[in-house]
Motif scaffolding. Structure first.
Motif, mmCIF file in Angstrom:
data_model
loop_
_atom_site.group_PDB
_atom_site.id
_atom_site.type_symbol
_atom_site.label_atom_id
_atom_site.label_comp_id
_atom_site.label_asym_id
_atom_site.label_seq_id
_atom_site.Cartn_x
_atom_site.Cartn_y
_atom_site.Cartn_z
ATOM 1 N N PHE A 22 -2.885 -22.144 44.380
ATOM 2 C CA PHE A 22 -1.490 -21.895 44.045
ATOM 3 C C PHE A 22 -1.189 -22.301 42.607
ATOM 4 N N TYR A 23 -1.652 -23.479 42.208
ATOM 5 C CA TYR A 23 -1.403 -23.974 40.853
ATOM 6 C C TYR A 23 -2.056 -23.062 39.813
ATOM 7 N N GLY A 24 -3.234 -22.555 40.129
ATOM 8 C CA GLY A 24 -3.894 -21.626 39.220
ATOM 9 C C GLY A 24 -3.057 -20.388 38.976
ATOM 10 N N TYR A 25 -2.421 -19.885 40.019
ATOM 11 C CA TYR A 25 -1.546 -18.726 39.857
ATOM 12 C C TYR A 25 -0.265 -19.089 39.098
ATOM 13 N N LEU A 26 0.257 -20.302 39.326
ATOM 14 C CA LEU A 26 1.443 -20.731 38.582
ATOM 15 C C LEU A 26 1.170 -20.764 37.079
ATOM 16 N N LYS A 27 -0.046 -21.141 36.703
ATOM 17 C CA LYS A 27 -0.403 -21.242 35.287
ATOM 18 C C LYS A 27 -0.662 -19.876 34.650
ATOM 19 N N ASP A 28 -0.778 -18.839 35.450
ATOM 20 C CA ASP A 28 -1.041 -17.501 34.930
ATOM 21 C C ASP A 28 0.120 -17.052 34.040
ATOM 22 N N LYS A 29 -0.207 -16.433 32.922
ATOM 23 C CA LYS A 29 0.850 -16.024 31.982
ATOM 24 C C LYS A 29 1.813 -15.002 32.580
ATOM 25 N N ALA A 30 1.412 -14.304 33.629
ATOM 26 C CA ALA A 30 2.314 -13.349 34.279
ATOM 27 C C ALA A 30 3.468 -14.063 34.977
ATOM 28 N N ILE A 31 3.290 -15.326 35.309
ATOM 29 C CA ILE A 31 4.327 -16.106 35.986
ATOM 30 C C ILE A 31 5.201 -16.841 34.982
ATOM 31 N N ASN A 32 4.621 -17.294 33.880
ATOM 32 C CA ASN A 32 5.359 -17.974 32.822
ATOM 33 C C ASN A 32 5.997 -19.271 33.314
ATOM 34 N N PHE A 33 5.234 -20.079 34.035
ATOM 35 C CA PHE A 33 5.705 -21.367 34.548
ATOM 36 C C PHE A 33 5.709 -22.366 33.398
ATOM 37 N N SER A 34 6.823 -22.987 33.142
ATOM 38 C CA SER A 34 6.976 -23.909 32.021
ATOM 39 C C SER A 34 6.310 -25.250 32.314
ATOM 40 N N LYS A 35 5.609 -25.789 31.326
ATOM 41 C CA LYS A 35 4.953 -27.096 31.479
ATOM 42 C C LYS A 35 5.969 -28.239 31.514
ATOM 43 N N ASP A 36 7.195 -27.950 31.094
ATOM 44 C CA ASP A 36 8.246 -28.966 31.083
ATOM 45 C C ASP A 36 8.927 -29.111 32.438
ATOM 46 N N THR A 37 8.461 -28.351 33.430
ATOM 47 C CA THR A 37 9.102 -28.377 34.739
ATOM 48 C C THR A 37 8.096 -28.772 35.817
ATOM 49 N N ARG A 38 8.645 -29.082 36.961
ATOM 50 C CA ARG A 38 7.825 -29.318 38.148
ATOM 51 C C ARG A 38 8.228 -28.285 39.185
ATOM 52 N N PHE A 39 7.299 -28.015 40.092
ATOM 53 C CA PHE A 39 7.558 -27.066 41.168
ATOM 54 C C PHE A 39 8.026 -27.851 42.383
ATOM 55 N N ASN A 40 9.159 -27.465 42.958
ATOM 56 C CA ASN A 40 9.704 -28.163 44.114
ATOM 57 C C ASN A 40 9.128 -27.530 45.392
ATOM 58 N N TYR A 41 8.060 -28.145 45.893
ATOM 59 C CA TYR A 41 7.374 -27.612 47.065
ATOM 60 C C TYR A 41 8.230 -27.698 48.328
ATOM 61 N N SER A 42 9.059 -28.728 48.446
ATOM 62 C CA SER A 42 9.904 -28.853 49.640
ATOM 63 C C SER A 42 10.906 -27.712 49.734
ATOM 64 N N LYS A 43 11.565 -27.402 48.626
ATOM 65 C CA LYS A 43 12.512 -26.282 48.631
ATOM 66 C C LYS A 43 11.784 -24.966 48.880
ATOM 67 N N PHE A 44 10.597 -24.845 48.318
ATOM 68 C CA PHE A 44 9.788 -23.644 48.505
ATOM 69 C C PHE A 44 9.464 -23.437 49.985
ATOM 70 N N VAL A 45 9.028 -24.496 50.657
ATOM 71 C CA VAL A 45 8.699 -24.406 52.086
ATOM 72 C C VAL A 45 9.951 -24.085 52.899
ATOM 73 N N GLN A 46 11.070 -24.716 52.579
ATOM 74 C CA GLN A 46 12.320 -24.419 53.287
ATOM 75 C C GLN A 46 12.685 -22.942 53.136
ATOM 76 N N TRP A 47 12.510 -22.410 51.936
ATOM 77 C CA TRP A 47 12.797 -21.004 51.666
ATOM 78 C C TRP A 47 11.872 -20.097 52.482
ATOM 79 N N LEU A 48 10.595 -20.452 52.539
ATOM 80 C CA LEU A 48 9.637 -19.650 53.291
ATOM 81 C C LEU A 48 9.936 -19.654 54.793
ATOM 82 N N VAL A 49 10.202 -20.826 55.320
ATOM 83 C CA VAL A 49 10.367 -20.999 56.770
ATOM 84 C C VAL A 49 11.725 -20.492 57.252
ATOM 85 N N GLY A 50 12.741 -20.654 56.434
ATOM 86 C CA GLY A 50 14.078 -20.212 56.832
ATOM 87 C C GLY A 50 14.627 -21.041 57.971
ATOM 88 N N ASP A 51 15.197 -20.385 58.980
ATOM 89 C CA ASP A 51 15.815 -21.117 60.100
ATOM 90 C C ASP A 51 14.843 -21.381 61.247
#
Length: 191
Positions: A22-51
């Motif tokens: 996953f991190y390798g894909y985040l670093k891909d230039k097509a994603i443009n993930f900023s090094k000044d940020t962190r990825f919020n995995y908890s919010k991501f999982v909540q979004w994926l799982v929904g209700d």
């Protein structure tokens, strides 16, 4: 008079994140993930799982070692330990693998095997109805085939610019992340 209560139990979902993949894909230039940020995995999982009912969220990663006692190695190890501790504080189970240093190349060992075993055990023990696999590693397909044999559903989560056709073949549902999806989970790093 007989009253029958029909209980609607929520779908049980287990989330399996291949950290290095996953991190390798985040670093891909097509994603443009900023090094000044962190990825919020908890919010991501909540979004994926929904209700639905998230019964497990697991993060698989090779553990960095201080192999040369350099300041850079020490910094990498400290940073990873801090990151993994924050995931555990948010309820994730961290499943460690090994990192092998081979002539300047860094290779991860053991994480895909642990993920495959957990997928199979979860299916056998009826721990989940649906497994959400956040990985494009096709080495996991035999485990996926077994969980499908056990009548479990697979949701594959990949990246739109580089989807795994092998995973999509077995998925009941596919989520292909766009850069705008990733932006939802970027947060400024705290200093």
């Amino acid at each position: 008079m007989i009253v029958s209560a029909i209980s609607q139990s929520k779908e049980k979902v287990a989330v399996y994140i291949d950290g290095n993949n996953f991190y390798g894909y985040l670093k891909d230039k097509a994603i443009n993930f900023s090094k000044d940020t962190r990825f919020n995995y908890s919010k991501f999982v909540q979004w994926l799982v929904g209700d639905r009912d998230c019964v497990s969220k697991r993060y698989y990663v090779g553990i960095a070692r201080n192999f040369d006692n350099s300041e850079k190695s020490k910094q990498i190890v400290r940073g990873q330990q801090k990151f993994l501790q924050s995931l555990m504080n948010e309820g994730f189970t961290v499943k460690p693998g090994r990192v092998m240093y081979d002539g300047g190349k860094i290779r991860e060992k053991g994480t895909d095997v642990k993920m495959a075993v957990d997928l199979i055990i979860g299916a056998i023990e009826d721990k989940y109805d649906t497994a959400m696999l956040v990985s494009s590693d096709t080495d996991l397909i035999p485990a996926v085939q077994y969980m499908k044999y056990r009548k479990k559903k697979l949701e594959y989560v990949g990246f739109s610019h580089s989807p795994s056709l092998g995973m999509q073949k077995y998925a009941d549902f596919t989520i292909l992340l766009l850069p705008k999806d990733i932006e939802k989970f970027q947060e400024k790093k705290l200093l």
